[in-house]
Write a protein that holds these residues in place. Structure first.
Motif, PDB file in Angstrom:
ATOM      1  N   GLY A 106      35.496   8.660-114.789  1.00  0.00           N
ATOM      2  CA  GLY A 106      34.744   9.103-113.365  1.00  0.00           C
ATOM      3  C   GLY A 106      33.552  10.106-113.730  1.00  0.00           C
ATOM      4  O   GLY A 106      32.315   9.638-113.032  1.00  0.00           O
ATOM      5  N   LEU A 107      33.600  10.875-114.390  1.00  0.00           N
ATOM      6  CA  LEU A 107      32.408  12.040-114.824  1.00  0.00           C
ATOM      7  C   LEU A 107      31.488  11.023-115.573  1.00  0.00           C
ATOM      8  O   LEU A 107      30.153  11.275-115.123  1.00  0.00           O
ATOM      9  N   LYS A 108      31.610  10.473-116.262  1.00  0.00           N
ATOM     10  CA  LYS A 108      30.568   9.566-117.155  1.00  0.00           C
ATOM     11  C   LYS A 108      29.896   8.704-116.140  1.00  0.00           C
ATOM     12  O   LYS A 108      28.775   8.452-116.156  1.00  0.00           O
ATOM     13  N   LEU A 109      30.774   7.961-115.121  1.00  0.00           N
ATOM     14  CA  LEU A 109      30.003   7.236-114.203  1.00  0.00           C
ATOM     15  C   LEU A 109      29.145   7.987-113.255  1.00  0.00           C
ATOM     16  O   LEU A 109      28.017   7.543-112.933  1.00  0.00           O
ATOM     17  N   VAL A 110      29.483   9.127-112.766  1.00  0.00           N
ATOM     18  CA  VAL A 110      28.998   9.936-111.891  1.00  0.00           C
ATOM     19  C   VAL A 110      27.386  10.442-112.683  1.00  0.00           C
ATOM     20  O   VAL A 110      26.510  10.489-112.034  1.00  0.00           O
ATOM     21  N   SER A 111      27.549  10.722-113.760  1.00  0.00           N
ATOM     22  CA  SER A 111      26.503  11.437-114.582  1.00  0.00           C
ATOM     23  C   SER A 111      25.473  10.003-114.758  1.00  0.00           C
ATOM     24  O   SER A 111      24.249  10.093-114.434  1.00  0.00           O
ATOM     25  N   LYS A 112      25.788   8.735-114.930  1.00  0.00           N
ATOM     26  CA  LYS A 112      25.315   7.612-115.141  1.00  0.00           C
ATOM     27  C   LYS A 112      24.461   7.437-113.863  1.00  0.00           C
ATOM     28  O   LYS A 112      23.434   6.796-113.588  1.00  0.00           O
ATOM     29  N   ARG A 113      25.293   7.391-112.668  1.00  0.00           N
ATOM     30  CA  ARG A 113      24.924   7.169-111.368  1.00  0.00           C
ATOM     31  C   ARG A 113      23.565   8.084-111.218  1.00  0.00           C
ATOM     32  O   ARG A 113      22.666   7.614-110.413  1.00  0.00           O
ATOM     33  N   ALA A 114      24.007   9.442-111.465  1.00  0.00           N
ATOM     34  CA  ALA A 114      22.786  10.186-111.006  1.00  0.00           C
ATOM     35  C   ALA A 114      21.444   9.995-111.654  1.00  0.00           C
ATOM     36  O   ALA A 114      20.452  10.065-111.166  1.00  0.00           O
ATOM     37  N   GLN A 115      21.504   9.551-113.083  1.00  0.00           N
ATOM     38  CA  GLN A 115      20.449   9.331-113.761  1.00  0.00           C
ATOM     39  C   GLN A 115      19.870   8.187-113.377  1.00  0.00           C
ATOM     40  O   GLN A 115      18.529   8.048-113.245  1.00  0.00           O
ATOM     41  N   ALA A 116      20.670   7.150-113.223  1.00  0.00           N
ATOM     42  CA  ALA A 116      19.906   5.754-112.517  1.00  0.00           C
ATOM     43  C   ALA A 116      19.394   5.875-111.340  1.00  0.00           C
ATOM     44  O   ALA A 116      18.225   5.565-110.991  1.00  0.00           O
ATOM     45  N   MET A 117      19.820   6.811-110.437  1.00  0.00           N
ATOM     46  CA  MET A 117      19.113   6.942-109.079  1.00  0.00           C
ATOM     47  C   MET A 117      17.980   7.496-109.104  1.00  0.00           C
ATOM     48  O   MET A 117      16.828   7.478-108.560  1.00  0.00           O
ATOM     49  N   GLN A 118      17.978   8.717-110.254  1.00  0.00           N
ATOM     50  CA  GLN A 118      16.631   9.646-110.265  1.00  0.00           C
ATOM     51  C   GLN A 118      15.549   8.673-110.737  1.00  0.00           C
ATOM     52  O   GLN A 118      14.517   8.735-110.505  1.00  0.00           O
ATOM     53  N   LYS A 119      15.862   7.824-111.855  1.00  0.00           N
ATOM     54  CA  LYS A 119      15.149   6.770-112.236  1.00  0.00           C
ATOM     55  C   LYS A 119      14.448   5.906-111.417  1.00  0.00           C
ATOM     56  O   LYS A 119      13.228   5.556-111.316  1.00  0.00           O
TER      57      LYS A 119
END
Length: 294
Positions: A106-119
């Motif tokens: 869950g935490l890895k997906l949240v981190s990936k989500r945040a980075q993808a949205m920022q990009k």
């Protein structure tokens, strides 16, 4: 029946999670795990950072997720949901709390989500705006008539809808909505056009990570932002989560369906009381409260 609901981005505050850390060895262990998984000390920022520090997307989303998920875990036996839902980012918190995802995944997906949205936000100037005092159908109609990319993004409660899209198109839509009688139509201080077609690059980035994560059977139904109905099938949960970034958050409809299916009490798990306020605006007779350590 008890419905546990999990907040999204915007619920963060300086000092968040410190009380959990100080009161619970289990919370301490999970926070230390989180620092290791993320590769930086998010606890330093959560406990001692400024509001400005917490506004960084790579920090905000994991911080809100960690506050919610760790609280649900240290509640122990008192955490007994009959159904769960989360607002935007909060859906991932809900999926860890109801055992669909592990804490680490869950935490890895949240981190990936945040980075993808920022990009995705950096590719085109984009934003969101809150619209108050109009029927949903009117807002949808104005968005469809407005030149450029602008869509209904967050159905928060009756009379409160957030629109999202290219900066110029959102500004034009705000002017048009005021002319149609909106009490307010104001640009929000966000990094980009979340839950709009402009998040398509982020959706593609996140889709692969979601596909590769293990999704288990839930301990209770989850009412997802995309579908709004009770979902128990891990494959369907996964599919809805992939589309969440570009689809609207149908919070009003989700809460209405939870009440229709028997929810009599909504307990908010995480920072703030935003969701309790929205639930009250959707159905004033429904009981709401904040989750507490068991």
């Amino acid at each position: 029946m008890k419905a546990y609901v999990f907040p999204g981005q915007g619920a963060q505050f300086s000092g968040m999670g410190l009380d959990l850390f100080e009161k619970s060895p289990q919370a301490q262990d999970l926070f230390h795990q989180a620092n290791h998984i993320l590769g930086f000390s998010i606890t330093d920022i959560m406990f001692e950072g400024s509001a400005e520090d917490l506004k960084q997307t790579k920090v905000t989303q994991p911080a809100v997720f960690l506050h919610s998920v760790i609280l649900s875990k240290v509640m122990g036996d008192s955490f007994k949901p009959d159904m769960v839902a989360g607002h935007s980012l909060g859906e991932l918190s809900a999926l860890v709390a109801n055992k669909v995802l592990s804490f680490e995944d869950g935490l890895k997906l949240v981190s990936k989500r945040a980075q993808a949205m920022q990009k995705a936000c950096e590719l085109e100037p984009s934003t969101m705006a809150a619209v108050l005092g109009l029927e949903d159908e009117m807002v949808e109609s104005v968005c469809s008539e407005t030149e450029g990319i602008v869509v209904a993004a967050n159905y928060n409660c009756p009379g409160q809808l957030v629109i999202s899209g290219a900066y110029d198109a959102v500004e034009r839509a705000c002017e048009n909505l005021k002319e149609r009688g909106a009490r307010r139509a104001m640009i929000l201080p966000v990094g980009g056009a979340f839950h709009s077609p402009l998040m398509e690059p982020a959706r593609k980035d996140l889709a692969e990570a979601i596909e590769n994560a293990t999704f288990n059977d839930p301990i209770c139904p989850v009412y997802q932002n995309v579908s709004t109905f009770a979902v128990n099938d891990p494959a369907e949960i996964k599919k809805n989560l992939v589309f969440q970034l570009t689809a609207p958050v149908k919070w009003t409809q989700s809460v209405q369906n939870m009440i229709k299916d028997g929810a009599s009490e909504f307990i908010e798990v995480g920072p703030g009381k935003v969701l309790q306020g929205l639930v009250k605006k959707i159905d004033r007779s429904t009981a709401t409260s904040s989750a507490e350590i068991g």
